[in-house]
Design a protein around this motif. Structure first.
Motif, PDB file in Angstrom:
ATOM      1  N   UNK A 133     -57.166  31.146  13.065  1.00  0.00           N
ATOM      2  CA  UNK A 133     -56.727  29.788  13.421  1.00  0.00           C
ATOM      3  C   UNK A 133     -57.785  28.716  13.202  1.00  0.00           C
ATOM      4  N   UNK A 134     -59.036  29.028  13.447  1.00  0.00           N
ATOM      5  CA  UNK A 134     -60.065  28.009  13.263  1.00  0.00           C
ATOM      6  C   UNK A 134     -60.209  27.618  11.795  1.00  0.00           C
ATOM      7  N   UNK A 135     -60.081  28.585  10.908  1.00  0.00           N
ATOM      8  CA  UNK A 135     -60.202  28.292   9.485  1.00  0.00           C
ATOM      9  C   UNK A 135     -59.048  27.417   9.003  1.00  0.00           C
ATOM     10  N   UNK A 136     -57.817  27.722   9.411  1.00  0.00           N
ATOM     11  CA  UNK A 136     -56.714  26.882   8.949  1.00  0.00           C
ATOM     12  C   UNK A 136     -56.822  25.480   9.549  1.00  0.00           C
ATOM     13  N   UNK A 137     -57.385  25.396  10.746  1.00  0.00           N
ATOM     14  CA  UNK A 137     -57.655  24.066  11.326  1.00  0.00           C
ATOM     15  C   UNK A 137     -58.661  23.314  10.472  1.00  0.00           C
ATOM     16  N   UNK A 138     -59.739  23.976  10.088  1.00  0.00           N
ATOM     17  CA  UNK A 138     -60.797  23.319   9.317  1.00  0.00           C
ATOM     18  C   UNK A 138     -60.298  22.868   7.946  1.00  0.00           C
ATOM     19  N   UNK A 139     -59.524  23.720   7.289  1.00  0.00           N
ATOM     20  CA  UNK A 139     -58.951  23.352   5.983  1.00  0.00           C
ATOM     21  C   UNK A 139     -58.071  22.109   6.131  1.00  0.00           C
ATOM     22  N   UNK A 140     -57.212  22.158   7.110  1.00  0.00           N
ATOM     23  CA  UNK A 140     -56.243  21.077   7.315  1.00  0.00           C
ATOM     24  C   UNK A 140     -56.930  19.781   7.720  1.00  0.00           C
ATOM     25  N   UNK A 141     -57.914  19.866   8.605  1.00  0.00           N
ATOM     26  CA  UNK A 141     -58.636  18.668   9.038  1.00  0.00           C
ATOM     27  C   UNK A 141     -59.382  18.029   7.871  1.00  0.00           C
ATOM     28  N   UNK A 142     -59.953  18.863   6.999  1.00  0.00           N
ATOM     29  CA  UNK A 142     -60.675  18.334   5.838  1.00  0.00           C
ATOM     30  C   UNK A 142     -59.726  17.596   4.900  1.00  0.00           C
ATOM     31  N   UNK A 143     -58.544  18.169   4.693  1.00  0.00           N
ATOM     32  CA  UNK A 143     -57.554  17.519   3.830  1.00  0.00           C
ATOM     33  C   UNK A 143     -57.071  16.217   4.453  1.00  0.00           C
ATOM     34  N   UNK A 144     -56.759  16.272   5.728  1.00  0.00           N
ATOM     35  CA  UNK A 144     -56.269  15.053   6.396  1.00  0.00           C
ATOM     36  C   UNK A 144     -57.304  13.931   6.316  1.00  0.00           C
ATOM     37  N   UNK A 145     -58.558  14.256   6.455  1.00  0.00           N
ATOM     38  CA  UNK A 145     -59.609  13.243   6.396  1.00  0.00           C
ATOM     39  C   UNK A 145     -59.761  12.683   4.985  1.00  0.00           C
ATOM     40  N   UNK A 146     -59.503  13.517   3.971  1.00  0.00           N
ATOM     41  CA  UNK A 146     -59.718  13.095   2.584  1.00  0.00           C
ATOM     42  C   UNK A 146     -58.550  12.291   2.021  1.00  0.00           C
ATOM     43  N   UNK A 147     -57.366  12.479   2.556  1.00  0.00           N
ATOM     44  CA  UNK A 147     -56.165  11.820   2.043  1.00  0.00           C
ATOM     45  C   UNK A 147     -55.998  10.465   2.719  1.00  0.00           C
ATOM     46  N   UNK A 148     -55.655   9.424   1.966  1.00  0.00           N
ATOM     47  CA  UNK A 148     -55.457   8.096   2.567  1.00  0.00           C
ATOM     48  C   UNK A 148     -54.507   8.140   3.758  1.00  0.00           C
ATOM     49  N   UNK A 149     -54.765   7.301   4.748  1.00  0.00           N
ATOM     50  CA  UNK A 149     -54.062   7.382   6.029  1.00  0.00           C
ATOM     51  C   UNK A 149     -52.566   7.116   5.933  1.00  0.00           C
ATOM     52  N   UNK A 150     -52.120   6.441   4.862  1.00  0.00           N
ATOM     53  CA  UNK A 150     -50.685   6.141   4.754  1.00  0.00           C
ATOM     54  C   UNK A 150     -49.887   7.267   4.109  1.00  0.00           C
ATOM     55  N   UNK A 151     -50.567   8.304   3.620  1.00  0.00           N
ATOM     56  CA  UNK A 151     -49.888   9.433   2.978  1.00  0.00           C
ATOM     57  C   UNK A 151     -49.829  10.608   3.961  1.00  0.00           C
ATOM     58  N   UNK A 152     -48.648  11.117   4.247  1.00  0.00           N
ATOM     59  CA  UNK A 152     -48.537  12.228   5.196  1.00  0.00           C
ATOM     60  C   UNK A 152     -49.166  13.513   4.663  1.00  0.00           C
TER      61      UNK A 152
END
Length: 352
Positions: A133-152
């Motif tokens: 679970x921690x790894x999938x959290x880290x992957x997802x958090x990194x993507x969310x931070x890298x993608x512009x805030x208006x894109x889901x």
């Protein structure tokens, strides 16, 4: 912090997404199915992220809709948004690729934590990551931070790898990483695609999270969809194989839910779609083309006596010209002699 609009806002219930299916659900197939109607968004086949940030041509190969200009970018010709799905285990590489495809116009980024394929799991991708679970959290958090805030950014998960013991923990890990919605395929990797789907687990996850949860798995009919919505508590559905077998399933589900009249497509209309796909993929060699077409015909056999009979005549043919010659002859023969329900046994679920 997400600043965009969710696709489910201001949409009629039920909302239906077209699931990614590796080796089948490409741009040609999306064009056909979204033209039929009843589909609110699509997701591409997964793009496996391993060692590099891909050039634009790779993303356009998986999502040719990104080549369209203006407001049509990232949508099928029917206007249905196509979300781009990434699969991988390196947070930084996943983030960099997500940022690049978002800049190209992808309406949303989806992360695959559900693929059960052995080759994918061996390379630390898909459902195998649900053990950590921690790894999938880290992957997802990194993507969310890298993608512009208006894109889901969204994620898709199964209920677990070997068992369901980490289902709730994995859902928490993904939600806390900042995704806008979670799709849950209601089976573990070990359970594969064997019925049943455990829709009640989706309800448990939905009750735990504050973000939308999409229900996925074993939806073949409008009645299945109603049962899934009741058991999962979600009126946001993702359907894959059911829409391949019944291209107008989305319209059937929405009509039944609304209590409105709808005349379902017949086997002749399905064969018209089949012919259209054949025209669209003429660039493939004989074996690739016939294998692809037989794959779709095989799905059609699940709901059509007539196509089951047609399939029997072409299922072993690999030469393109012979395939279509036998196909045309079989269609003529079936059209002359309507099949009886008791004939279904000899055709149902025949392999190739």
């Amino acid at each position: 912090m997400f600043s965009g609009t969710l696709p489910f806002q201001n949409s009629q219930s039920p909302y239906i997404a077209l699931a990614p299916m590796e080796g089948l659900m490409d741009g040609h197939f999306r064009e056909l199915l979204t033209a039929v109607g009843g589909i609110d968004h699509c997701v591409t086949e997964f793009i496996r992220i391993t060692k590099q940030v891909y050039p634009q041509r790779v993303f356009k190969r998986f999502s040719p809709e990104l080549a369209y200009r203006g407001e049509q970018c990232g949508k099928t010709r029917a206007g249905t948004p196509v979300h781009v799905q990434l699969l991988g285990s390196d947070p930084q590489l996943m983030a960099e690729n997500a940022a690049k495809v978002a800049a190209m116009g992808a309406p949303a980024i989806d992360l695959n934590f559900g693929c059960p394929a052995k080759t994918v799991n061996k390379s630390q991708g898909g459902a195998v990551l649900l053990q950590w679970p921690q790894l999938i959290h880290d992957i997802t958090a990194a993507v969310r931070q890298a993608v512009p805030s208006h894109i889901p950014v969204s994620a898709k998960m199964r209920l677990g790898f070997k068992d369901k013991s980490l289902a709730l923990e994995n859902a928490d890990a993904l939600a806390s990483a900042g995704i806008q919605w979670l799709t849950v395929h209601a089976r573990t990797k070990t359970e594969g695609y064997k019925p049943p789907a455990y829709w009640e687990w989706i309800s448990r996850i939905k009750d735990r999270l504050t973000i939308p949860v999409l229900a996925n798995g074993e939806i073949w009919t409008a009645d299945n969809a109603q049962q899934c919505m009741q058991q999962s508590g979600s009126d946001i559905l993702m359907i894959g194989r059911g829409l391949v077998a019944t291209p107008d399933l989305g319209l059937r589900i929405k009509a039944q839910h609304a209590g409105s009249d709808y005349q379902p497509q017949g086997w002749q209309q399905h064969l018209q779609l089949f012919r259209q796909l054949a025209d669209d993929i003429q660039h493939l060699n004989d074996k690739q083309l016939t294998d692809r077409l037989k794959q779709w015909l095989h799905y059609f056999t699940m709901q059509s006596l007539e196509i089951s009979a047609v399939f029997q005549q072409v299922k072993r043919e690999r030469d393109k010209e012979q395939f279509f010659a036998k196909l045309d002859q079989a269609i003529i023969e079936v059209g002359k002699s309507p099949l009886r329900r008791e004939d279904f046994k000899q055709y149902q679920h025949s392999g190739f």
